[in-house]
Each structure stands twice: as C-alpha cells, then as structure tokens.
Design a protein around this motif. Sequence first.
Motif, short mmCIF file in Angstrom:
data_model
loop_
_atom_site.label_atom_id
_atom_site.label_comp_id
_atom_site.label_asym_id
_atom_site.label_seq_id
_atom_site.Cartn_x
_atom_site.Cartn_y
_atom_site.Cartn_z
N UNK A 1 0.83 -1.21 0.00
CA UNK A 1 0.00 0.00 0.00
C UNK A 1 0.86 1.25 0.00
N UNK A 2 1.93 1.24 0.77
CA UNK A 2 2.81 2.40 0.83
C UNK A 2 3.50 2.65 -0.52
N UNK A 3 3.93 1.57 -1.18
CA UNK A 3 4.60 1.72 -2.48
C UNK A 3 3.64 2.26 -3.54
N UNK A 4 2.42 1.75 -3.58
CA UNK A 4 1.45 2.25 -4.57
C UNK A 4 1.00 3.67 -4.24
N UNK A 5 0.97 4.02 -2.96
CA UNK A 5 0.60 5.39 -2.59
C UNK A 5 1.66 6.38 -3.04
N UNK A 6 2.93 6.01 -2.92
CA UNK A 6 4.01 6.88 -3.40
C UNK A 6 3.96 7.01 -4.92
N UNK A 7 3.65 5.91 -5.61
CA UNK A 7 3.53 5.98 -7.07
C UNK A 7 2.34 6.84 -7.48
N UNK A 8 1.25 6.78 -6.74
CA UNK A 8 0.10 7.62 -7.05
C UNK A 8 0.46 9.10 -6.96
N UNK A 9 1.22 9.47 -5.92
CA UNK A 9 1.66 10.86 -5.80
C UNK A 9 2.56 11.25 -6.95
N UNK A 10 3.36 10.31 -7.43
CA UNK A 10 4.26 10.58 -8.56
C UNK A 10 3.48 10.79 -9.85
N UNK A 11 2.48 9.95 -10.09
CA UNK A 11 1.75 10.01 -11.35
C UNK A 11 0.75 11.16 -11.39
N UNK A 12 0.04 11.38 -10.29
CA UNK A 12 -1.06 12.34 -10.32
C UNK A 12 -0.67 13.74 -9.85
N UNK A 13 0.49 13.85 -9.20
CA UNK A 13 0.90 15.17 -8.71
C UNK A 13 2.29 15.58 -9.17
#
Length: 594
Positions: free
Chosen positions: A325-337
Amino acid sequence: MEAGVPSARSRALAVLRVRSRALAVGLLPAALAVVLVAARMTGRLAGEPWPAVTLVVCLVAAVVLLVGGIFAAVVLRASPAVTPTVPLSEAAAPDLYRLVRDLADRMDVPPPSAIALTPDCDSWLEDRTHAAHRRSGISAGPESEQGAAPVLVIGSPFLWWMRVAELRAVLAPVVAGTGPSAHPDIADARGFVRGLDAAVDVGNRRGLGWIGAPARLLLRLCRTDATEMERGVAAAASERAQGVDYGLRIVAQEQVGLAYAGWDRLLTRVALPAWRMGRWPAHLDAGVVSALTELSRRDRLAEGFTSRLGERPACDLLEQPGAVDEATSLLAARLFHGGPAEPGPDWSPVDWAAYPEEVVDRKWRAEAARLHAALDALAVPAGLPAGPTGPNASTGPAGPAGRGVLPGSSSAAASSGPSGASGPAGAAAAAGPATIEATGSASPTVDGFAGPTLERVLGYLTGPAGEGAAGEALAGRLSGDLAREERAAGAAQPSAGKARGADAVPLFPLQPPRSGRDLLADHVTAMVCCAAVDSAGAAPGMDWLDGPVLLVGGARRSDLAPRVLCLVEDGNPGPLRDWLADLGVRPEKPVRLV
C-alpha cells in the motif's frame, strides 16, 4: 476457437500489410537502380541520357535505403511506453499468483508472466518483452524474456475494496487475453504499432524530427485495423471467460464503478491537499475502503455494499499489504501530482491519524499566511481600530482602514518604491510564508494588534456597493504568488527520472488550474478556520469524501462555504459575521500562521 480470434487475426494481417507496403516503397528505388545497372551492363540501354539517369537513380536509391534503414532501426529499437507500476513478486503474493494461474488453467490460456500493481481502477495486460526494456533496466526477470506472456497489471484499489471471489471474477476476462496475445500474427502486429508509437516519441528529439512524420503516417494508415484487432481480442477474451464466475462478474462490475468513484474522491479531496503540502498519505488503498464505506452510508443507491466487508478481502492475498500500500501510494503521488520518486525531508509520508494536524492545520495556516502576504503586497494596513464586530462594523471607522488602499491609488503610490511595490510588502513577498509572522509583528499596526487578523481580511473584501470588486485584485495577486511558488518548487525538485519515455510527470493531473476566485475563496476559508481554531476551540478534521473539514464540538460544520462565497463574490460580510458570532470567533484576535 472464439469468434473474435479470426477477426482479430485478419485485422492483424491488415496491419502487417501496411508494414509490407512501406517496406516495398523503401525498396522500390533500389530495385529500379538494379534494373538500370543490369540493362547498362548488357548493352540494352546504350547512349545518352541513360548513364546520367542511372547515376541519379542509384544516388536516390542509396539515400532512400539509408533513410529507410535508419527509420527501420528506430522503429525496431525505440523503447515502447511502459506504464509505471509497482512490481509484485511471487514471494510477496503467492496466493494471488495461485489465483491467477488457476484462472489461466480453467480457461486453457497461458498464465501471465508476472503481476504488477497500478494506483488506478483498471486492469490490463502489458507486453514487456521488448529488447529496449531489458537494455534500459525497465523490465527484468521472466517477463522480459523473448516470447514471454504479458504482465498482468491490477488496479491496487481493487485489492482492498473487492473480495477474493469478486477479484477473481473481474480478472477472468483480462487473464483470458493472454490466449489471443500469444498468436504470432497478433503479437507481430502489436509490436509494429508499439514501435511506431515509440518512433513518434523519438521524433521529438533534436536531430531526429524527420522520423515523426513517416511514423505518424503509418500509424494513421493502420489505425482502424489496429483498433478492430484489439476489439476482436477483447471479444475473444470475454467469450472465453464466460464460463468462469459469469454471474458473480455482473455483480462485481458494480463494485468496479463504486471503487472508481471513491478512489477519485479520495485522490482529489484528501490526497491532493497533502501532496501540495509536501506530504503523501502512505495508505491510500486502505483509505479507499473507508471512503467507499462512507459513500455507501450516504448514498442510498449503495446500500448493502458494506455487508460484503465481512468476507475475505483480496488484499489478504498479499504477504505484506501495508508495504505494498505504501509503495502504490508513493507511485500515485508521482503520477497524479508529480512528486519525487523517493521520500525525503520535504516529501515525507503521513498516516491518516496524523492527517488533521499535519496536513489540514498546516494547509489552513499556510494559505492564511499567503493571503496576508498578498494583502501586504497590496499595501493594506495590518490592523483595524478596535470597534464592534457585528455585521455593521465595516460602516464605522474601521471600514476604510480595513479595506486598505487599492493598487493604483495615490496612497499606494506614495508608499511604493521605484518598482511600484511598498518596501515591507516586497520584503514579505521575497521572504515567503515562513517569515510572514515575524515581519507582521515587527511592523507597527494601526490598532496595536500583533499579527494578522481575520478582521483585516473582512474589512478589505467588504465592498462599498457590495460588488466584491476588492476581491479581484486580491485574487489576481494570490494567483500570481501561487504560480511563482509552484515554479520555484518545480525548479528546486531534483530530477528523479522520467515516468514514461520523454514525458514529464505528472502524467495524469487530477484538476485543472484553479481560478482566482476559487483560490481567494479557499484562502479566506482557511483564514476563517484558523481563527475558529485559535479563538473558539474548533479543531481541524478530515472527511473521507470531502477532505479537510472544520470540527466544532466534534461535529462537522458544512455551512461555511456559502457565507465565504457571499463575501468573496458580493462583498457582503454580513452572513459570515453572523456565523462567526454564533461560534464565538473573535475576528480581531491575531491568528497563528505557519
């Protein structure tokens, strides 16, 4: 054989015919040159002007072969786009791998070579066998070997919201796509289209711009056939998957739509404010469960969905759900922000329990600091004379002082330097939000208050005729200040690599730029919330669907927005002053900023 396979294969052959015709066009001058040279050597084309014609044709053929060879090499070697994902090894999710392999065995198709997660509500197959992926290190392991099956990419919100049976039903038609993907003609046609797409990206580089035009032309020629080929593949996969949990899949598709709605609200309302503050929520996937549960509670159409929560969630198929969950959350911040790819001092995770204090409170105070910095730049007095705080307070002596001096007036010009900005305002703008409190307390004020007050904002935005004209200048100033801060933050951020070829992140911005009025309303709301927290015992809170909220006595107050809009758009502070008086908020009391 499924009905869609012959159609997909015929369309794949049509795509390959486009490639064959392009090759024939490139070889045509060389073939003509060979004919002319052979005719000259046998004496069939003696005399003028055949020697010159033969020489010109040979030169043209050489140039065309050289250009065509370079273009073919680019198409073959250019790295196709790869979706940024979180790889999931078999050791990290043995039960999930067993579930996928069982699906593949039941449908008699090759199992995917690997599994990866993406912070999105979708699932698909992705080929990562291109040699360029191995050379660049994008893909490694069995999924990168020549002839390997595609990688199964699963949306991470599905694992946390869906139950195991629902996930199996949703993944069945996706996994079934590995069967048509293994067909040589379809795989060859897909590789050609991906190569052309990568060549278009290469054409954006300096010195290789000429490659983009023929690549786009070939893509246009095979676009229709490639689209129909993919439709045929999808139809074949869907038909093959009908025998696997078909009835449950219909019910599970409702969960797909619900998950998309909750995920979108969680990103735009909850995660985005934290990202803008330099913090990234470390458990977005776990948060989507709370968001969807709240949505189910509020929306009568979603009643009954929460009864599923007693069944085994699909995230139990992972060995360490928290780390994933932590790894995908960091990737979400990278992609969407567009945040950094790695955590750091200015890009740290935040837990949901600490979100109200570390994100909501800091967000409000940072926006309040920016609002007062903009007022400083507009040469607005830092304080107001003490007086009544009721709806009619702006009509007394505090009114003109509170409204301050608009840009372009004689008072503003008198207090400005050669650049047109006042000395203290220029210093505050250069120092940034972190120094606003110290600067405001050091400068003398009209009423003796030390620090910024809500009364200053109310007085400035109160229009003499109720038009809200004063807000236009303040909104423009806020827009400019925020744009400069974002540019400075982008310039200071170290490059962490590209997420997709030459594309810059964020790949998928969540929201368009906010208008000046929206920014002003947000900043005034933040200032009001800071005053309520400091003087009326309110507290910052978080709503799973609406993000930052103000809590008064433990209950959410959702009636602030229309009163702020009345002040910002109409210049009427009456409703907001009544609201403040009802809560016991003192507008003349200084608030604590960042």
